[in-house]
Motif scaffolding. Structure first.
Motif, PDB file in Angstrom:
ATOM      1  N   LEU A 229       7.140  -6.638 -10.419  1.00 16.85           N
ATOM      2  CA  LEU A 229       6.971  -5.266  -9.851  1.00 16.85           C
ATOM      3  C   LEU A 229       7.802  -4.283 -10.147  1.00 16.85           C
ATOM      4  O   LEU A 229       7.554  -2.962 -10.193  1.00 16.85           O
ATOM      5  CB  LEU A 229       6.775  -5.347  -8.255  1.00 16.85           C
ATOM      6  N   ASP A 230       8.874  -4.525 -10.782  1.00 10.61           N
ATOM      7  CA  ASP A 230       9.908  -3.629 -10.962  1.00 10.61           C
ATOM      8  C   ASP A 230       9.531  -2.363 -12.163  1.00 10.61           C
ATOM      9  O   ASP A 230       8.699  -3.079 -13.194  1.00 10.61           O
ATOM     10  CB  ASP A 230      11.282  -4.196 -11.564  1.00 10.61           C
ATOM     11  N   GLY A 231      10.017  -1.335 -12.276  1.00 11.36           N
ATOM     12  CA  GLY A 231       9.548  -0.410 -13.261  1.00 11.36           C
ATOM     13  C   GLY A 231       8.701   0.482 -12.875  1.00 11.36           C
ATOM     14  O   GLY A 231       8.505   1.725 -13.576  1.00 11.36           O
ATOM     15  N   ALA A 232       7.728   0.331 -12.040  1.00 11.00           N
ATOM     16  CA  ALA A 232       6.901   1.319 -11.410  1.00 11.00           C
ATOM     17  C   ALA A 232       7.693   2.350 -10.770  1.00 11.00           C
ATOM     18  O   ALA A 232       8.729   2.219 -10.152  1.00 11.00           O
ATOM     19  CB  ALA A 232       5.786   0.735 -10.769  1.00 11.00           C
ATOM     20  N   LEU A 233       6.942   3.490 -10.424  1.00  8.29           N
ATOM     21  CA  LEU A 233       7.671   4.438  -9.356  1.00  8.29           C
ATOM     22  C   LEU A 233       7.662   3.934  -7.879  1.00  8.29           C
ATOM     23  O   LEU A 233       8.282   4.551  -7.098  1.00  8.29           O
ATOM     24  CB  LEU A 233       6.968   5.795  -9.483  1.00  8.29           C
ATOM     25  N   GLY A 234       6.606   3.081  -7.598  1.00  3.71           N
ATOM     26  CA  GLY A 234       6.406   2.487  -6.350  1.00  3.71           C
ATOM     27  C   GLY A 234       5.154   2.137  -6.185  1.00  3.71           C
ATOM     28  O   GLY A 234       4.294   2.061  -7.251  1.00  3.71           O
ATOM     29  N   TYR A 235       4.654   1.686  -5.034  1.00  7.03           N
ATOM     30  CA  TYR A 235       3.154   1.027  -4.840  1.00  7.03           C
ATOM     31  C   TYR A 235       2.723   1.661  -3.587  1.00  7.03           C
ATOM     32  O   TYR A 235       3.017   1.145  -2.456  1.00  7.03           O
ATOM     33  CB  TYR A 235       3.249  -0.525  -4.764  1.00  7.03           C
ATOM     34  N   PRO A 236       1.756   2.613  -3.651  1.00  2.16           N
ATOM     35  CA  PRO A 236       0.950   2.928  -2.624  1.00  2.16           C
ATOM     36  C   PRO A 236       0.107   1.694  -1.786  1.00  2.16           C
ATOM     37  O   PRO A 236      -0.383   0.969  -2.619  1.00  2.16           O
ATOM     38  CB  PRO A 236      -0.056   3.920  -2.993  1.00  2.16           C
ATOM     39  N   SER A 237       0.062   1.926  -0.703  1.00  2.00           N
ATOM     40  CA  SER A 237      -0.572   0.554   0.133  1.00  2.00           C
ATOM     41  C   SER A 237      -2.245   0.538  -0.291  1.00  2.00           C
ATOM     42  O   SER A 237      -2.533  -0.611  -0.481  1.00  2.00           O
ATOM     43  CB  SER A 237      -0.592   0.831   1.737  1.00  2.00           C
ATOM     44  N   SER A 238      -2.644   1.474  -0.607  1.00  2.00           N
ATOM     45  CA  SER A 238      -4.120   1.223  -1.101  1.00  2.00           C
ATOM     46  C   SER A 238      -4.260   0.566  -2.433  1.00  2.00           C
ATOM     47  O   SER A 238      -5.176  -0.220  -2.563  1.00  2.00           O
ATOM     48  CB  SER A 238      -4.775   2.660  -1.347  1.00  2.00           C
ATOM     49  N   PHE A 239      -3.210   1.027  -3.274  1.00  2.00           N
ATOM     50  CA  PHE A 239      -3.309   0.074  -4.670  1.00  2.00           C
ATOM     51  C   PHE A 239      -3.134  -1.410  -4.248  1.00  2.00           C
ATOM     52  O   PHE A 239      -3.685  -2.422  -4.782  1.00  2.00           O
ATOM     53  CB  PHE A 239      -2.369   0.611  -5.566  1.00  2.00           C
ATOM     54  N   LEU A 240      -1.976  -1.883  -3.549  1.00  2.00           N
ATOM     55  CA  LEU A 240      -1.609  -3.125  -3.076  1.00  2.00           C
ATOM     56  C   LEU A 240      -2.577  -3.813  -2.484  1.00  2.00           C
ATOM     57  O   LEU A 240      -2.963  -4.912  -2.705  1.00  2.00           O
ATOM     58  CB  LEU A 240      -0.230  -3.338  -2.385  1.00  2.00           C
ATOM     59  N   GLU A 241      -3.296  -3.203  -1.681  1.00  2.00           N
ATOM     60  CA  GLU A 241      -4.336  -3.878  -0.549  1.00  2.00           C
ATOM     61  C   GLU A 241      -5.470  -4.159  -1.521  1.00  2.00           C
ATOM     62  O   GLU A 241      -6.124  -5.221  -1.174  1.00  2.00           O
ATOM     63  CB  GLU A 241      -4.896  -2.919   0.543  1.00  2.00           C
ATOM     64  N   GLU A 242      -5.983  -3.067  -2.357  1.00  2.00           N
ATOM     65  CA  GLU A 242      -7.139  -3.512  -3.057  1.00  2.00           C
ATOM     66  C   GLU A 242      -6.850  -4.458  -4.149  1.00  2.00           C
ATOM     67  O   GLU A 242      -7.797  -5.392  -4.356  1.00  2.00           O
ATOM     68  CB  GLU A 242      -7.723  -2.036  -3.730  1.00  2.00           C
ATOM     69  N   ALA A 243      -5.722  -4.423  -4.934  1.00  2.00           N
ATOM     70  CA  ALA A 243      -5.529  -5.191  -5.961  1.00  2.00           C
ATOM     71  C   ALA A 243      -5.349  -6.747  -5.425  1.00  2.00           C
ATOM     72  O   ALA A 243      -6.040  -7.590  -5.793  1.00  2.00           O
ATOM     73  CB  ALA A 243      -4.061  -4.869  -6.729  1.00  2.00           C
ATOM     74  N   PHE A 244      -4.564  -6.856  -4.480  1.00  2.00           N
ATOM     75  CA  PHE A 244      -4.284  -8.306  -4.012  1.00  2.00           C
ATOM     76  C   PHE A 244      -4.972  -8.760  -2.780  1.00  2.00           C
ATOM     77  O   PHE A 244      -5.603  -9.891  -2.628  1.00  2.00           O
ATOM     78  CB  PHE A 244      -2.660  -8.292  -3.585  1.00  2.00           C
ATOM     79  N   GLY A 245      -5.240  -7.809  -1.896  1.00  2.00           N
ATOM     80  CA  GLY A 245      -6.213  -8.052  -0.572  1.00  2.00           C
ATOM     81  C   GLY A 245      -7.511  -8.248  -1.190  1.00  2.00           C
ATOM     82  O   GLY A 245      -8.383  -9.135  -0.662  1.00  2.00           O
ATOM     83  N   GLY A 246      -7.829  -7.465  -2.234  1.00  2.00           N
ATOM     84  CA  GLY A 246      -9.263  -7.515  -2.713  1.00  2.00           C
ATOM     85  C   GLY A 246      -9.582  -8.912  -3.292  1.00  2.00           C
ATOM     86  O   GLY A 246     -10.742  -9.302  -3.302  1.00  2.00           O
ATOM     87  N   LEU A 247      -8.612  -9.737  -3.683  1.00  2.00           N
ATOM     88  CA  LEU A 247      -8.925 -11.182  -4.056  1.00  2.00           C
ATOM     89  C   LEU A 247      -9.535 -11.759  -3.184  1.00  2.00           C
ATOM     90  O   LEU A 247     -10.387 -12.829  -3.300  1.00  2.00           O
ATOM     91  CB  LEU A 247      -7.481 -11.679  -4.793  1.00  2.00           C
ATOM     92  N   VAL A 248      -9.138 -11.658  -1.946  1.00  2.00           N
ATOM     93  CA  VAL A 248      -9.625 -12.401  -0.585  1.00  2.00           C
ATOM     94  C   VAL A 248     -10.910 -11.834  -0.259  1.00  2.00           C
ATOM     95  O   VAL A 248     -12.069 -12.540  -0.052  1.00  2.00           O
ATOM     96  CB  VAL A 248      -8.694 -12.485   0.248  1.00  2.00           C
ATOM     97  N   ARG A 249     -10.848 -10.398  -0.098  1.00  2.00           N
ATOM     98  CA  ARG A 249     -11.967  -9.845   0.652  1.00  2.00           C
ATOM     99  C   ARG A 249     -13.145  -9.609  -0.205  1.00  2.00           C
ATOM    100  O   ARG A 249     -14.387  -9.887   0.254  1.00  2.00           O
ATOM    101  CB  ARG A 249     -11.388  -8.323   1.114  1.00  2.00           C
ATOM    102  N   THR A 250     -12.885  -9.492  -1.604  1.00  2.00           N
ATOM    103  CA  THR A 250     -14.035  -8.960  -2.509  1.00  2.00           C
ATOM    104  C   THR A 250     -14.564 -10.295  -3.197  1.00  2.00           C
ATOM    105  O   THR A 250     -15.401 -10.679  -3.552  1.00  2.00           O
ATOM    106  CB  THR A 250     -13.655  -7.817  -3.502  1.00  2.00           C
ATOM    107  N   ASP A 251     -13.322 -11.200  -3.718  1.00  2.00           N
ATOM    108  CA  ASP A 251     -13.698 -12.070  -4.681  1.00  2.00           C
ATOM    109  C   ASP A 251     -13.471 -13.424  -3.960  1.00  2.00           C
ATOM    110  O   ASP A 251     -14.036 -14.350  -4.600  1.00  2.00           O
ATOM    111  CB  ASP A 251     -12.488 -12.091  -5.919  1.00  2.00           C
ATOM    112  N   GLY A 252     -13.293 -13.489  -2.869  1.00  2.00           N
ATOM    113  CA  GLY A 252     -13.677 -14.581  -1.977  1.00  2.00           C
ATOM    114  C   GLY A 252     -12.444 -15.947  -2.020  1.00  2.00           C
ATOM    115  O   GLY A 252     -12.859 -16.936  -1.812  1.00  2.00           O
ATOM    116  N   TYR A 253     -11.567 -15.631  -2.820  1.00  2.00           N
ATOM    117  CA  TYR A 253     -10.441 -16.582  -2.997  1.00  2.00           C
ATOM    118  C   TYR A 253      -9.876 -16.960  -1.478  1.00  2.00           C
ATOM    119  O   TYR A 253      -9.496 -15.767  -0.695  1.00  2.00           O
ATOM    120  CB  TYR A 253      -9.449 -16.298  -3.994  1.00  2.00           C
ATOM    121  N   SER A 254      -9.064 -17.914  -1.415  1.00  2.00           N
ATOM    122  CA  SER A 254      -8.387 -18.123   0.079  1.00  2.00           C
ATOM    123  C   SER A 254      -6.920 -17.602  -0.194  1.00  2.00           C
ATOM    124  O   SER A 254      -6.452 -17.313  -1.354  1.00  2.00           O
ATOM    125  CB  SER A 254      -8.380 -19.455   0.334  1.00  2.00           C
TER     126      SER A 254
END
Lengths: 187, 112
Positions: free
Chosen positions: B49-74
């Motif tokens: 995660l280091d090196g970026a300016l920061g991480y807005p919640s919308s990005f983190l939720e969509e990227a990682f939460g989306g794996l569960v919500r959209t792609d169906g992984y547990s």
């Protein structure tokens, strides 16, 4: 400029706050059929920043000329929680319905719901907006939206009022004490 | 073998937004280009995660939460697949947020 860049780049929560504020404008500020005060400016958001050497504080501002946060919240998935929070205030009679129309109360309740909500999905934007203030001692953020004005610091709204006139959108102003921000992230 | 995904180098220093129309640093594009291939290959990955300016919640939720919500992984599978490096000041908070978004994501039924 150096001071601003220093604070901005060393505290990652500020980037998240500014980005989410602008993203909220993109997503929610301009619903279909919105009547613009200044049509030529269009569906945009604006951001600026300044450094005050006297206070050793950096200000970041994000503005849009949209409908305002209170207008968009009834479409939010947490709107019922916002209503419940407002109605939980011990008021009687007409004061209850008045409270549901006070834009400052609505904004205050929405911040609280966004901060404390544990559910996933959307709805974290306002939480991100106040996060730098929660993390950096002495920081504050003022949200002026529609007719409401809320000043948030020390983990809570410390000032709230409603104006006669609509501000013509949403203006969010963070004040970050420069030295403090650096101390916090270095500790 | 563990893959290494360095967000700031491999993707963007300026993450933000959920969807491709939100800009190049959006969460959906990151999920589809970097995270999903790891899960589909049943591999593991270290996400820096280091090196970026920061991480807005919308990005983190969509990227990682989306794996569960959209792609169906547990949530368990997602959290077992990815480990996170966050050594910069203030960045450990993003690891906790990712974990909470993965655990809090609700699977969206697919619409045929």
């Amino acid at each position: 400029m150096h001071k601003i860049a220093e604070v901005f780049s060393q505290d990652p929560s500020i980037y998240g706050a500014l980005t989410e504020a602008a993203y909220n404008s993109v997503l929610h500020a301009y619903p279909k059929g919105h009547k613009f005060e200044y049509p030529i400016a269009g569906k945009r958001w604006w951001a600026t920043c300044s450094y005050n050497p006297k206070d050793d504080a950096v200000k970041f501002l994000v503005y849009d000329q949209g409908v305002g946060i209170p207008e968009t919240l009834p479409r939010w998935k947490h709107w019922e929680k916002v209503r419940e929070k407002i109605q939980a205030v011990p008021l009687v009679g007409p004061a209850i319905s008045q409270a549901l129309n006070d834009h400052s109360r609505i904004i205050e309740a929405a911040i609280d719901v966004s901060r404390t909500s544990m559910s996933g999905g959307h709805g974290k934007g306002l939480k991100d907006v106040v996060t730098p203030v929660d993390l950096i001692t002495g920081a504050k953020v003022r949200l002026l939206s529609a007719n409401g004005s809320v000043l948030y610091s020390d983990g809570k709204c410390i000032e709230r009022r409603d104006e006669m006139l609509h501000i013509g959108g949403t203006l969010i102003e963070w004040t970050i004490p420069a030295g403090k921000a650096l101390e916090e992230v270095e500790s | 073998m563990t893959d290494i995904i360095n967000i700031a180098i491999d993707f963007t220093k300026f993450p933000g937004g959920r969807y491709p129309q939100d800009g190049e640093g959006n969460g959906t594009s990151f999920r589809e280009k970097f995270l999903l291939p790891v899960l589909k290959a049943n591999k593991t990955a270290e996400v820096i995660l280091d090196g970026a300016l920061g991480y807005p919640s919308s990005f983190l939720e969509e990227a990682f939460g989306g794996l569960v919500r959209t792609d169906g992984y547990s949530p368990e599978k997602v959290l077992a697949t990815f480990t996170f490096i966050a050594k910069q000041p203030g960045f450990q908070r993003f690891v906790k947020l990712i974990e909470s978004y993965v655990r809090g994501a609700v699977v969206t039924p697919s619409v045929a």
